[in-house]
Enzyme design. Structure first.
Site, PDB file in Angstrom:
ATOM      1  N   CYS A 154       0.662  -1.359  -0.066  1.00  0.00           N
ATOM      2  CA  CYS A 154       0.085   0.083  -0.047  1.00  0.00           C
ATOM      3  C   CYS A 154       1.120   1.250   0.033  1.00  0.00           C
ATOM      4  CB  CYS A 154      -1.007  -0.125   1.182  1.00  0.00           C
ATOM      5  SG  CYS A 154      -0.336  -0.474   2.769  1.00  0.00           S
TER       6      CYS A 154
ATOM      7  N   HIS B 199      19.088  -1.770  -0.446  1.00  0.00           N
ATOM      8  CA  HIS B 199      17.742  -1.195  -0.358  1.00  0.00           C
ATOM      9  C   HIS B 199      16.485  -2.167  -0.325  1.00  0.00           C
ATOM     10  CE1 HIS B 199      13.953   1.466  -1.336  1.00  0.00           C
ATOM     11  NE2 HIS B 199      13.710   0.281  -2.295  1.00  0.00           N
TER      12      HIS B 199
END
Lengths: 270, 434
Positions: free
Chosen positions: B50, B97
């Site tokens: 989301c 990352h």
């Protein structure tokens, strides 16, 4: 022998003094230091046994009737009780109370010269030995209950005032401290009852040595009444737990007066 | 070979931008079709949550891919300035990352656990549609491993950052355990239900729901398998309850000090924990002055949650250390991908060279016995083996050093040892034979 005893006492004092700040770190993020504190207290306990042994060598079997001897035994029982309790209940934070009791009492014995007189032969009785040991054990349980009540009151205050921080997290729950206090007081009360009964029997056999109306006798009865009322109030469930915790604080004060205040040792010498 | 990530998250783009390319839980066939048009992309996998839209990929030419993908995102979002919200990382940055993402330190709710499952899902999805291969499979698996390490070796995922969890934590500071404890829920507010769910999960024995509309209380009680109570019987409910959760929409206090005081008179040594998450408040704050009564309102609970958050923040450095360790391991593995084929090429090249030379000289040695010829051939192989031993050892050492300069060294070594002419002639031979 005397030098050896003093050296062991000094090392014991230093160890318990070192252990104290280690336990205080429980309230920070370095919890592992409390484990080090437990190890230090365990070594101190071994030294304590050694110093009791040296004391026996110094004054013979009268160690139970000697002020220094009874204090040493009390410290030993307290340490042993703490180490066992921590192993079961994981209340290392109690070490922050046990360690200062150890270094304060051992320091008291080291720096204040306490000398007991010689014991009369008719006091060398197995019933008196049992009486002394049982009373000491009961006092230790009451001391542990006092520590627990202090922790309870601190935690209760923190929860009421909604304070943040490590202290709230590291202290045990109110319920567990309440249960712990009840168990230790119940055990202590049984032992104290036995101690008082054995004391009563002994005093009847010995000529004019013990008077129920003496300060020590009055305080012993007071202690019994106070702890008995704690247990009763707990079971009738009509008395707030916080007030019960204050009862334990009052009980501890009476114990200190009984133990240290009324006499230095049994003073059974002429 | 470059490992690349392109995407956007809650840090780089506001929600109205993120929602333009949100694909969480949706069908990826259209995306697959679009990305497969880029022939430069050798492998790819997508991670959609989301708060995050990311595409991980492997490609030879990172600059070309960057250009194409920026254009692709602009078309997809129908936003001319969309590219300013995108981040584009390559190789070591990409590895760090995704490891940070899987560890939860890149999440909006620091240290949240859900992301680890989402990374796993992303890998499974890519494997299902067969877009990920050797490198991305390894990258995602290592990211999952790093995420697990971060959660087991640090406290980054400890203590849920929710009001319900904070209420449970406080309750255990009073009762030790919620087993056999009764919870009284006032009202049918969503937050109240959530707190009750946490309490029930933590072991609360019974949830009693009290609501002004009795039918609603009955409905909600069914959800928790508890009992319904009308507001008229609230005093009885208070006497039995260990925890009270206030979550009504009432504009006044539902529980006054007098209510609680009279209940406590009948249970003085039984603690009562009150959680008031209603705004306006349901419980008179003076209730907290009563013995054995502990009242926490929404602000108090938020402060507890804030404290948990601060504790998690302190763990970031430890997690970053784990990420650095795992990143190094991954890059070493990636470098070996480049050296292993090189070692094979060098070996093959020299073997070809040897066999060609052997073929040339073999006829001249016809006077020798077969055994002698065999001995000489073995010797030529041994010479090649000894010549190669040191370069192979050096190559393996180079592959263990995570350094970009090594790529140049590998190229030099390739030029030194590989005989392109021989390779070409071999290839031609193979073609002819086929």
């Amino acid at each position: 022998m005397q030098v050896g005893y003093e050296i062991v006492s000094i090392i014991f004092f230093i160890l318990s003094f070192v252990a104290f700040p280690l336990f205080l770190t429980i309230f920070t993020h370095k919890q592992n230091l409390a484990k080090v504190g437990n190890i230090v207290l365990f070594i101190a306990f071994i030294l304590n046994i050694f110093s009791i042994y040296l004391r026996i060598k110094l004054i013979g079997n009268d160690v139970l009737f000697d002020f220094s001897g009874t204090v040493l035994i009390s410290i030993g029982i307290l340490l042993l009780a703490y180490l066992i309790i921590d192993n079961i209940f994981k209340i290392s934070v109690m070490g922050a109370f046990v360690a200062p009791v150890c270094f304060l009492t051992s320091g008291y014995l080291l720096f204040i010269n306490v000398s007991g007189g010689k014991l009369l032969p008719h006091f060398k009785n197995y019933l008196i030995s049992i009486h002394v040991i049982v009373i000491l054990l009961s006092f230790i349980f009451f001391v542990l209950a006092f520590f627990s009540s202090l922790l309870y009151l601190t935690q209760e205050k923190l929860l009421k005032t909604k304070r943040k921080g490590n202290l709230l997290k590291k202290l045990p729950s109110l319920k567990s401290m309440e249960t712990f206090s009840l168990h230790t007081v119940s055990l202590g009360l049984v032992l104290l009852t036995l101690g008082l009964i054995s004391g009563g029997i002994v005093s009847r056999k010995l000529p004019g040595s013990f008077n129920i109306l003496s300060p020590k006798g009055i305080f012993a009865i007071l202690t019994w009444l106070l702890y008995a009322s704690y247990v009763i109030l707990h079971f009738i469930k009509s008395f707030p737990t916080k007030k019960n915790a204050y009862l334990l604080v009052a009980g501890f004060i009476i114990i200190i007066i009984t133990y240290f205040g009324t006499s230095h040792g049994l003073k059974l010498t002429p | 070979m470059n490992i690349i990530v392109i995407g956007l998250n809650h840090k780089s783009a506001p929600v109205d931008v993120r929602e333009k390319v949100a694909l969480a839980g949706k069908d990826l066939s259209a995306l697959k079709e679009s990305i497969e048009r880029f022939k430069e992309i050798l492998e790819w996998a997508s991670l959609f949550t989301c708060n995050r839209t990311e595409i991980y990929l492997v490609a030879e030419d990172k600059n070309l891919v960057k250009q194409k993908l920026y254009k692709f995102f602009t078309i997809w979002s129908k936003d001319e300035i969309f590219s300013k919200y995108l981040y584009f990382y390559t190789n070591e940055e990409t590895v760090k990352h995704i490891f940070a993402v899987a560890s939860g330190i890149d999440s909006q709710v620091l240290g949240e656990n859900q992301i680890l499952g989402q990374v796993k899902d992303a890998l499974h999805q890519a494997q299902e549609i067969k877009t990920s291969k050797n490198i991305l499979n390894k990258l995602f698996n290592n990211a999952i491993f790093t995420g697990k390490r971060a959660r087991t070796e640090t406290a980054i995922g400890e203590k849920s950052l929710s009001i319900g969890y904070a209420a449970v934590e406080l309750a255990t500071k009073i009762f030790e355990t919620l087993n056999k404890k009764k919870v009284l829920l006032l009202g049918a507010g969503k937050m109240g239900q959530l707190v009750c769910k946490h309490l029930a999960d933590a072991g609360a024995q019974q949830i009693i729901v009290a609501n002004r509309t009795y039918d609603n209380a009955v409905e909600l009680a069914k959800v928790f398998g508890g009992q319904a109570l009308s507001f008229a019987d609230l005093d009885q409910g208070l006497m039995d309850a260990d925890v009270v959760v206030g979550s009504t929409g009432a504009p006044h206090f539902v529980l006054t000090k007098e209510n609680v005081k009279s209940a406590m008179k009948k249970r003085p040594n039984k603690p009562l924990f009150l959680v008031d998450i209603a705004v306006p408040r349901d419980i008179d704050p003076q209730v907290n002055d009563l013995n054995n009564v502990f009242l926490y309102n929404i602000d108090d609970l938020n402060q507890v949650v804030e404290e948990y958050y601060e504790e998690r923040k302190k763990e970031i450095a430890k997690v970053e250390k784990i990420i650095a360790e795992e990143c190094e391991k991954f890059l070493i593995w990636k470098n070996t991908l480049q050296t292993v084929p090189l070692i094979k090429d060098i070996s093959d090249s020299l073997e070809d060279l040897r066999s060609q030379e052997w073929e040339k000289i073999k006829n001249k040695l016809s006077s020798l016995s077969n055994n002698d010829q065999e001995t000489i051939e073995i010797m030529t192989k041994a010479i090649i083996g000894k010549v190669l031993a040191n370069p192979i050892k050096t190559l393996k050492e180079i592959s263990c050093n995570n350094n970009n300069e090594n790529l140049d060294i590998l190229e030099i070594i390739r030029k030194c040892f590989i005989y392109e002419e021989i390779n070409e002639s071999n290839k031609e031979k193979e073609r002819g034979e086929s």
